[in-house]
Design an enzyme around this catalytic site. Sequence first.
Site, PDB file in Angstrom:
ATOM      1  N   SER A 272       9.391 -35.470 -22.572  1.00  0.00           N
ATOM      2  CA  SER A 272       8.566 -36.407 -23.329  1.00  0.00           C
ATOM      3  C   SER A 272       8.526 -37.789 -22.713  1.00  0.00           C
ATOM      4  CB  SER A 272       9.119 -36.540 -24.755  1.00  0.00           C
ATOM      5  OG  SER A 272       9.121 -35.304 -25.416  1.00  0.00           O
TER       6      SER A 272
ATOM      7  N   HIS B  65       9.844 -35.473 -32.654  1.00  0.00           N
ATOM      8  CA  HIS B  65      10.687 -34.332 -32.297  1.00  0.00           C
ATOM      9  C   HIS B  65      11.943 -34.256 -33.166  1.00  0.00           C
ATOM     10  CE1 HIS B  65       8.271 -32.937 -28.946  1.00  0.00           C
ATOM     11  NE2 HIS B  65       8.171 -34.168 -28.484  1.00  0.00           N
TER      12      HIS B  65
END
Lengths: 464, 464, 464, 464
Positions: free
Chosen positions: A300, A394
Amino acid sequence: THLRHGSFAASAMEEVLRRTVVPLPAYEIQGKSPPVPESNSMEFINFYRSLETSQKVAFLEKVSQEFGVDHQAVAELALKLVESQKRDAATMLQAEDRLRYYLTPRYLALFGHISRVEGGMKFLLDLRGDVIEALAAKATDSPHIRGLNATLKSMLSEWFSVGLLKLERITWKSPCELLQKISQYEAVHPVRNWTDIKHRVGPYRRCYAFTNGAMPGEPLVFLHVALTEEITDNIQTIFGGRTSQELTEDEKKVKAAVFYSISSTQVGLQGVELGNYLIKRVVRELQSEFPSLDQFSSLSPIPGFTVWLLGLLNQQRNDGRRSKILMDTEWQEIERLVGSPAPERLRKLLSTNEWVHSEQLMDILKPILMRLCSWYLYGEKHRSYALNQVANFHLQNGATMWRLNWKADMSPRGISASCGMMVNYRYFLPDIGANSAKYLRTKVIEASEQILNLVSQFQKNSKL
Amino acid sequence: THLRHGSFAASAMEEVLRRTVVPLPAYEIQGKSPPVPESNSMEFINFYRSLETSQKVAFLEKVSQEFGVDHQAVAELALKLVESQKRDAATMLQAEDRLRYYLTPRYLALFGHISRVEGGMKFLLDLRGDVIEALAAKATDSPHIRGLNATLKSMLSEWFSVGLLKLERITWKSPCELLQKISQYEAVHPVRNWTDIKHRVGPYRRCYAFTNGAMPGEPLVFLHVALTEEITDNIQTIFGGRTSQELTEDEKKVKAAVFYSISSTQVGLQGVELGNYLIKRVVRELQSEFPSLDQFSSLSPIPGFTVWLLGLLNQQRNDGRRSKILMDTEWQEIERLVGSPAPERLRKLLSTNEWVHSEQLMDILKPILMRLCSWYLYGEKHRSYALNQVANFHLQNGATMWRLNWKADMSPRGISASCGMMVNYRYFLPDIGANSAKYLRTKVIEASEQILNLVSQFQKNSKL
Amino acid sequence: THLRHGSFAASAMEEVLRRTVVPLPAYEIQGKSPPVPESNSMEFINFYRSLETSQKVAFLEKVSQEFGVDHQAVAELALKLVESQKRDAATMLQAEDRLRYYLTPRYLALFGHISRVEGGMKFLLDLRGDVIEALAAKATDSPHIRGLNATLKSMLSEWFSVGLLKLERITWKSPCELLQKISQYEAVHPVRNWTDIKHRVGPYRRCYAFTNGAMPGEPLVFLHVALTEEITDNIQTIFGGRTSQELTEDEKKVKAAVFYSISSTQVGLQGVELGNYLIKRVVRELQSEFPSLDQFSSLSPIPGFTVWLLGLLNQQRNDGRRSKILMDTEWQEIERLVGSPAPERLRKLLSTNEWVHSEQLMDILKPILMRLCSWYLYGEKHRSYALNQVANFHLQNGATMWRLNWKADMSPRGISASCGMMVNYRYFLPDIGANSAKYLRTKVIEASEQILNLVSQFQKNSKL
Amino acid sequence: THLRHGSFAASAMEEVLRRTVVPLPAYEIQGKSPPVPESNSMEFINFYRSLETSQKVAFLEKVSQEFGVDHQAVAELALKLVESQKRDAATMLQAEDRLRYYLTPRYLALFGHISRVEGGMKFLLDLRGDVIEALAAKATDSPHIRGLNATLKSMLSEWFSVGLLKLERITWKSPCELLQKISQYEAVHPVRNWTDIKHRVGPYRRCYAFTNGAMPGEPLVFLHVALTEEITDNIQTIFGGRTSQELTEDEKKVKAAVFYSISSTQVGLQGVELGNYLIKRVVRELQSEFPSLDQFSSLSPIPGFTVWLLGLLNQQRNDGRRSKILMDTEWQEIERLVGSPAPERLRKLLSTNEWVHSEQLMDILKPILMRLCSWYLYGEKHRSYALNQVANFHLQNGATMWRLNWKADMSPRGISASCGMMVNYRYFLPDIGANSAKYLRTKVIEASEQILNLVSQFQKNSKL
């Protein structure tokens, strides 16, 4: 066709609304109102589309304020409900239902009618997009508009309920139209050209989207996955080094699934959680395709870190003293390389991305930026949750903040965003339920030893 | 796996509900609750499916009563809302929103979670089917269950919103699975065999369904159309007389579209209007396929007429006098043919379908039954709307009661239902909006001269 | 539109052929002839279709005789070819090519043109079907027609070359039109109804077809497979005993693939081998779906056995002595049960299928019929290959005659064909290449011990 | 894996051929040979692919020479055939058939087997591509290879027979893979980027391809069409000036269909006519979509004109005198503009494309180049047919040479090829059959008055 004069516009608006927004039928005859003609909805749509941005805001304010809830009626029914408490269940339930009914804004029925005409659903998605942008741009601060936004969100979240979405795998054999959209909407790592997108849907890659069956060419949210032998620690590996499309996948080499990009396409679905469900569906899909695949992780970006860091450096400069986020010895080392005043110079080098041209400077900065970034991710909060939105996404999904990676995205974009660092959020499947619940309830972030070590280095060596 | 003993069952139910139904999060942290694990939903589904019918009702009563609205909290918030009326808009709106939030039954979130697991949407459709059947069978009369039913209906009506449905044409090349369902669900004119269904999707016929993209094999509602030169006045013509599949359509012969069957497949979508939208979409589709097509009409059954008629005859018998629904001269004619007592005999002949074996009797009865039936359709009401549900459906859609047809369905089923008569509800496209509004508001039925003449004959010659 | 009078018909034929069959262009300008207008081909097709069966034969005789090879030209070129042998390679090759060119019948170009118009390919398939039937019915014995048949076969075998066919799996989701054809064409075990065909494409079953991409709804040859734990020894197990469509397959239970029916659909493709390739493709397909599947076998009918047996019994009766195909002791046992004369009685019982009503008789007959049938399959020959066509097909493919099964098809059809017996031809994958070559070259049948034992019992106990 | 040493390579070739090429079975047992194992074909394919280009040629020479026809056997059969002429029809026909059989080269069966393995058909297409390139590059001149080429062509022309091809329309919703191929294969006007290809399949454009159902992603030949109000006279209009994809077609504006590009994709199908059939199928398709569309024309390039013209200028220079292809007055005018020596200067300007920078020069050259080009198209011949291959293609199809267009393709490519001119070949549907036949038989070109006028100007003013 634009409406130029305020007064004229206002009266046109009233005219249109008078014609297109039907009154809320009395509770007793709900469901017995004549079907609203489609032409009403089309008129509303066309009128709205003819407006300029500022007029749209004014129009929506009018809609939300004048065609919302009948406050007086609601207050009366609220009183009756209070009284009904002493009565039998049926009476009480009916009082509640009646109140619930009148708490429905009148524009809800309008939106319902619009949703049924051709293109109406997409219109409402875009309408909510406008509302969100107007609020974000502070073009309005009306509580009524906020109410309208909440109503629209709630309607859209039913219409685009996950249970009715279709998971579609996107490949090089998918329609060009779809692949073009996937390219255009890609928000994380922009697609450069068609060779690039071909690679992203080629061997050792997967791309999945949620679509609604009634809008077949329109992906709502999509996820790119790289299938690798180990959890990848940089994006260059994912985009580069491929040889050929002819490459066939060797199932035995697929040991990790790395989610390296997830993008929503519809501003109008903001706050309607789809990404979380998409990741979970894709995990199931991959497990069934590769029974032995057992490592799942994101790779990410860390948007905002560089800005945050420059802010810190700047703020401390304004304080008139050398920043304490670095130790004195660190400042000295940097000064040796870049000359003085070191903070000034460093800020300049960081804000222009030029620091990456000196290997020496990078070596000095590596431990410093790693500990600062891990703090940024782990310690900086917004309403007690992680400040960084990607992290928050997340973590809410139940992932673990697993590994911070140096030189992970050395594109200008990656350096500007996060000094080239990226982070893996790892999905340990058996734990994600518990992790998610813990994070949401206690705000405690589940993190790996690497992250926690870096955080503790930060706490020892840096002062905010 | 059935639960045999009430007490055990009750405690198992409580156990399951305790685990699977999460409390309503506080208003302030809505949208911040941890995602409910799918296993919760699966447990609920499996538990429910393991119950026997009576247990299901008990279980749903418990869910609706104990996991509904927190009445006390609602009452308190209602009071606060009343007070907020004097305050600023934002405060008032928030009080309303807060109340709206707490008026949400807890089970709504449960159903939301269930809708997201695989097969969950279909489960909820079936669950509502159970609720509807339990209420219809008077297995329960709990106001809480009625509330749960209303909540489910409202949720399902969003999920199956017309704007997200797909119109699909069904042909002999459609999947067998789909054609089998179309055959099984056919409610109006049962499908006899595969040759029959092949004809119904063959040349000069159209079959359209609404499907949801995420449940591709599952038609929600479907419509059969015959393309003819004139509006057909009997069903025999539609089912018989075809020669061959090889027949190719001659566009010039397509001047009328006759909707001869419309069926909903999901009990759980009762009250969620789809048929109306389907007819309108199909009209548009046909217009685009056959630009010169301009007559649209149903050919509809009249379920209930024979029962209503026998009821009348019976009731008047109990009154001890010759029924006045026929004129004396008519009774005499009948008596000549069937012997006396004529009413008794006639009732017998009608209830056994045997009257159709005598051409003479049919000739005598034709004007009588035509005027009685037109009255049944036009004059008999339920809550001021047409008593006959098929009539009510088409009139609400804006159709005109256009033509009553003698010997229109001479199958045993057709004779039992309506003495072999059928009716055309005609869709005059430019008028249907106005017709629909007029009917819904004033309850006045738009009817053709033929119908009005028959009605006035009834009024002249029959006494109820 | 039928042509009634021979003379008129003959002149009409000549007229049509004059117009539609173009002369063979000179060798030098081949490929430079103007494209034949499609109307020519359409005229030929329509004319042919307007003929009655007997006229069709006459017409084809005319085509084949008058529009075939120019024998004189060929003879001259043959002489030139002989002379060219002494010349250089180029000259010789050209002489060969020129001869090859003139050995092409003129109607070949006609068929080529027809193949290119819409529906032309199917017309030629059907035309060859007619030729085959005419030859089989001995409606003609013209060597020219045999030549035309060979030419057509050769053209069709190129057009329907396996390399251009598509393997399609047929399921309950396949188009109804296709499933209807699969049902109608089923030659081995007739499909009774739609429930039956649904089972044949349901769980633990596979149905595959070869189709040509340009005729999507038209299966050319198809194969039904049952997926079982052991190689099935009777057809009842395959058709019966299933519980539900909802049944999901358990991959672990799939250990054997039993080909229980293979059917060609186009008479016109007779002699064009597709079945062999279909079996091999399906084996590959199944291996990739079920990696651990390793037993492949047919479960095949034995058409002709009962007829052969009755023939034997009859013939020996005419010889005026008790048949030696049974031992005397066997005749005695039978006589005890059925009375005398035993051969007469037995023949009657066998030809009426009535013998199966006596368990005792069946017990006596079992060893007898098993040894006779194994001989019929193994020992009876046609041009040195197996007389039984099904056996010959599988043996050519390289299968092993593996197991003869008692009470394997107790349907009237199965009893009439082969006293209820069926046979498994087993495909031992590593051996099929060698088996096939051996059988084709040496005519020796690869058989299991069970078969060989039965054959040796026959040789010991039966005399033909 | 390359074979480096000639002798080793030769022996490896022999080894492979010995194993993979089976002998021609005797005539009597044709169709009874054991199926050739797939491994044979795979070995041949892999071996061939491992060879270098020059080795491939040597290998194919060996195959064609040593595995072709048995010349001696053929000569003997030819003699027998001559003798059979006096015998009955059956004997004669059989002698012919036997000879025909032995005239089949042995490698034909090899290619047949290869065609049946996966990827085999594509291999043979590519193999013939290699043969064609080797012949074109004069890498071989073996008559045996020419024979092999003819055999392959004949086989491929059956396998890719038009009657078995599928017409597919290609749009922006077609698979990306397919659109990429369409872009790569485009031979006439190269595709610049994805926006370009999107326009070519967008509104007012059509793109059709022939595909074989068994190779779904592989277009064999494709045609681009522009739908316009008038027959377009330049390519710029077709590629430029478009506004938006959102543009919807107005059927009333579609009065002409302009075929502006047709490309074959498979070298291996050279000489197998597909383009002609594609144009005719597309005409039918467009007529059914737009019933009032009645003008059909190509807009075609004129490859070779500039080269031909420069050749003329050059050749006449070598003759040492001023070229007579221009009149003296024309030369003078040109000289005024470009200086002397005019021919030299003009040739230079034409060969560098620089002449287009002077409007004055262009004005002078326009009538000259138009008359020269019309002669080039109309008067220059190859084996009596039009020299220009594009012209020859459309004239064979029955089109009329309709209009020569100035400044029709001002891209560098267009100027280099044909001084910027393009030509419309018009398809007058009722005449194309007759035109085609006339052209093929008499070589006379059907041309419009404009063309004929230009040709007569050429004849008056230019001397070759």
